[in-house]
Design a protein around this motif. Structure first.
Motif, PDB file in Angstrom:
ATOM      1  N   TYR A  66       0.848  -1.186   0.000  1.00  0.00           N
ATOM      2  CA  TYR A  66       0.000   0.000   0.000  1.00  0.00           C
ATOM      3  C   TYR A  66       0.898   1.255   0.000  1.00  0.00           C
ATOM      4  CZ  TYR A  66      -4.011  -2.981   1.019  1.00  0.00           C
ATOM      5  OH  TYR A  66      -4.996  -3.936   0.927  1.00  0.00           O
ATOM      6  N   HIS A  91      -3.437   1.010  -3.782  1.00  0.00           N
ATOM      7  CA  HIS A  91      -3.214  -0.442  -3.851  1.00  0.00           C
ATOM      8  C   HIS A  91      -3.601  -0.927  -5.240  1.00  0.00           C
ATOM      9  CE1 HIS A  91      -2.427  -4.346  -2.166  1.00  0.00           C
ATOM     10  NE2 HIS A  91      -3.659  -4.795  -2.500  1.00  0.00           N
ATOM     11  N   THR A  92      -3.195  -2.099  -5.555  1.00  0.00           N
ATOM     12  CA  THR A  92      -3.496  -2.670  -6.864  1.00  0.00           C
ATOM     13  C   THR A  92      -4.996  -2.887  -7.008  1.00  0.00           C
ATOM     14  OG1 THR A  92      -1.352  -3.763  -6.933  1.00  0.00           O
ATOM     15  CG2 THR A  92      -3.073  -4.617  -8.385  1.00  0.00           C
ATOM     16  N   THR A 138      -8.637  -2.097  -9.992  1.00  0.00           N
ATOM     17  CA  THR A 138      -9.188  -1.781 -11.316  1.00  0.00           C
ATOM     18  C   THR A 138      -9.944  -0.456 -11.233  1.00  0.00           C
ATOM     19  OG1 THR A 138      -9.427  -4.154 -11.812  1.00  0.00           O
ATOM     20  CG2 THR A 138     -10.686  -2.592 -13.161  1.00  0.00           C
ATOM     21  N   GLU A 159      -9.330  -5.690  -4.947  1.00  0.00           N
ATOM     22  CA  GLU A 159      -9.717  -7.084  -5.185  1.00  0.00           C
ATOM     23  C   GLU A 159     -10.772  -7.571  -4.193  1.00  0.00           C
ATOM     24  OE1 GLU A 159      -6.169  -9.333  -5.072  1.00  0.00           O
ATOM     25  OE2 GLU A 159      -5.423  -8.570  -6.997  1.00  0.00           O
ATOM     26  N   LYS A 209      -6.294  -1.539 -15.296  1.00  0.00           N
ATOM     27  CA  LYS A 209      -5.639  -2.162 -14.141  1.00  0.00           C
ATOM     28  C   LYS A 209      -4.472  -1.281 -13.718  1.00  0.00           C
ATOM     29  CE  LYS A 209      -7.955  -6.125 -14.057  1.00  0.00           C
ATOM     30  NZ  LYS A 209      -8.733  -6.597 -12.891  1.00  0.00           N
ATOM     31  N   VAL A 210      -4.376  -1.029 -12.414  1.00  0.00           N
ATOM     32  CA  VAL A 210      -3.282  -0.243 -11.860  1.00  0.00           C
ATOM     33  C   VAL A 210      -2.659  -0.998 -10.706  1.00  0.00           C
ATOM     34  CG1 VAL A 210      -4.271   1.969 -12.577  1.00  0.00           C
ATOM     35  CG2 VAL A 210      -4.841   1.004 -10.330  1.00  0.00           C
ATOM     36  N   THR A 211      -1.433  -0.644 -10.370  1.00  0.00           N
ATOM     37  CA  THR A 211      -0.724  -1.242  -9.240  1.00  0.00           C
ATOM     38  C   THR A 211      -0.385  -0.157  -8.237  1.00  0.00           C
ATOM     39  OG1 THR A 211       1.396  -0.991 -10.350  1.00  0.00           O
ATOM     40  CG2 THR A 211       0.231  -3.097 -10.658  1.00  0.00           C
ATOM     41  N   THR A 212       0.074  -0.605  -7.074  1.00  0.00           N
ATOM     42  CA  THR A 212       0.398   0.326  -5.992  1.00  0.00           C
ATOM     43  C   THR A 212       1.461   1.316  -6.483  1.00  0.00           C
ATOM     44  OG1 THR A 212      -0.051  -1.386  -4.365  1.00  0.00           O
ATOM     45  CG2 THR A 212       1.229   0.495  -3.631  1.00  0.00           C
ATOM     46  N   ASP A 272       1.047   3.694  -8.814  1.00  0.00           N
ATOM     47  CA  ASP A 272       0.840   4.268 -10.148  1.00  0.00           C
ATOM     48  C   ASP A 272       0.115   5.620 -10.039  1.00  0.00           C
ATOM     49  OD1 ASP A 272       2.011   2.063 -11.271  1.00  0.00           O
ATOM     50  OD2 ASP A 272       0.120   1.091 -11.890  1.00  0.00           O
TER      51      ASP A 272
END
Length: 370
Positions: A240, A282-283, A285, A304, A324-327, A329
């Protein structure tokens, strides 16, 4: 019918010589004292009239029991029997002179009568009284002391001869035994009390040791739990991220005010210069991205687990729905669009059910320091 004539009587026990001697010894007239003392029966009678005897059931008395002289085991009974025989013989001879004031009187029997008297040893039940066994029993009885009565065989073997001393010894022995039993009982009670005390002390020590061990175990568990939580938060912190940088918290969740349509602040405000990058916490959508009324430009990031993060009042949006993104971004920039008083990022957190919660608490639960 049978008839029995009386047998001829024996010569009189009291002849003329005897009556003369008796009168001389007693100072009475010849025959007077003897007649007064012994009666007249048999003195002058030479013959008696006889009649025919016919025994009947009434005149014959049945003989019961066995007539015998039992052999006595103590010398006293035998001596009494001998004395009785002597008295009978003396009375039969003419009586005894019992007055101590009178001189002894010699007694003699007529030869005709003395020759007919049976021997004492031949009498049934009497002869055995004069045997050697009787003399031996009398000697043994006389030799045995009366004080030996009540003495046991063991005491006799130990040399005890006095019944009083033997009784005293037994009493003392019994007292010693009772004292020994009391001492043994007291000792057993002391040993039992000591054992119980030792057991209580041992149990107390065991309880203390168990309590210490339990406390140490609990402390170790707490430390392990804290360590695990720290490791978990560290991993979460790596997963995170804080949504922006160079910020100042200007308003928190739940603050009441008329500026908000709900009557209270529903998010957490990060005041920062316009254009400061906004990062994905956090990762997930991108669920939506665009204009949203009083929120200005808003981007909704769905994680998620279904949690939604709302990034509001952006000056620009760098992502689109479905992306979709990740922590970490960049998803937009800080701005002042919508209902605002200055440039800041308004962050809201909604559970999968749609309920808004405190963003600061949620971020801290993820291991982040706000």
């Amino acid at each position: 019918m049978a008839s029995n004539k009386p047998a001829p009587e024996a010569p009189s026990r009291f002849g003329s010589d005897f009556t003369t001697e008796y009168a001389a010894a007693t100072g009475t007239e010849s025959g007077t004292g003897l007649t007064a003392e012994f009666g007249t029966e048999g003195l002058g009678e030479t013959d008696r009239a006889w009649e025919e005897w016919n025994p009947t059931e009434e005149s014959v008395r049945p003989v019961r029991g066995r007539h015998r002289v039992a052999k006595q085991r103590n010398g006293l009974a035998r001596s009494s029997t001998v004395l009785g025989v002597g008295v009978i013989a003396a009375v039969g001879a003419g009586g005894m002179a019992t007055a101590q004031s009178k001189p002894p009187v010699s007694i003699s029997l007529p030869d005709s009568l003395a020759e007919k008297l049976p021997d004492a040893n031949s009498l049934p039940g009497v002869g055995a009284l004069f045997s050697e066994e009787s003399a031996t029993d009398q000697a043994q009885t006389a030799a045995a002391p009366l004080t030996s009565a009540g003495i046991t065989t063991a005491e006799a073997e130990q040399g005890a001869t006095d019944a009083g001393e033997a009784l005293r010894a037994r009493i003392l022995q019994q007292a010693e035994q009772q004292q020994s039993a009391a001492d043994a009982e007291a000792k057993a009670a002391e040993e039992k009390a000591a054992a119980e005390k030792a057991a209580a002390e041992a149990k107390q020590k065991q309880d203390v040791a168990e309590a210490k061990a339990e406390a140490a175990k609990k402390k170790a568990e707490e430390e392990a739990k804290a360590k695990a939580e720290a490791e978990r938060l560290a991993k979460l912190a790596a997963a995170y991220a804080i949504p922006t940088s160079s910020y100042t918290i200007t308003s928190t969740f739940g603050v009441a005010g008329s500026m908000w349509s709900s009557g209270y602040h529903t998010g957490l405000d990060f005041a920062a210069p316009t254009g400061t990058p906004i990062k994905a916490v956090h990762t997930g959508t991108i669920k939506s991205a665009g204009w949203s009324g009083s929120y200005g430009y808003r981007t909704v990031l769905e994680l998620e687990d279904g949690t939604e993060l709302w990034f509001c009042h952006q000056s620009s949006i760098d992502v689109s729905a479905g992306q979709k993104v990740t922590t970490g971004d960049t998803i937009g920039r800080v701005g002042a669009t919508g209902n605002v008083t200055g440039p800041h990022l308004h962050l809201e957190v909604h559970t999968p059910g749609g309920t808004g919660i405190d963003p600061m608490t949620w971020l801290r639960d993820k291991g982040l320091t706000v």
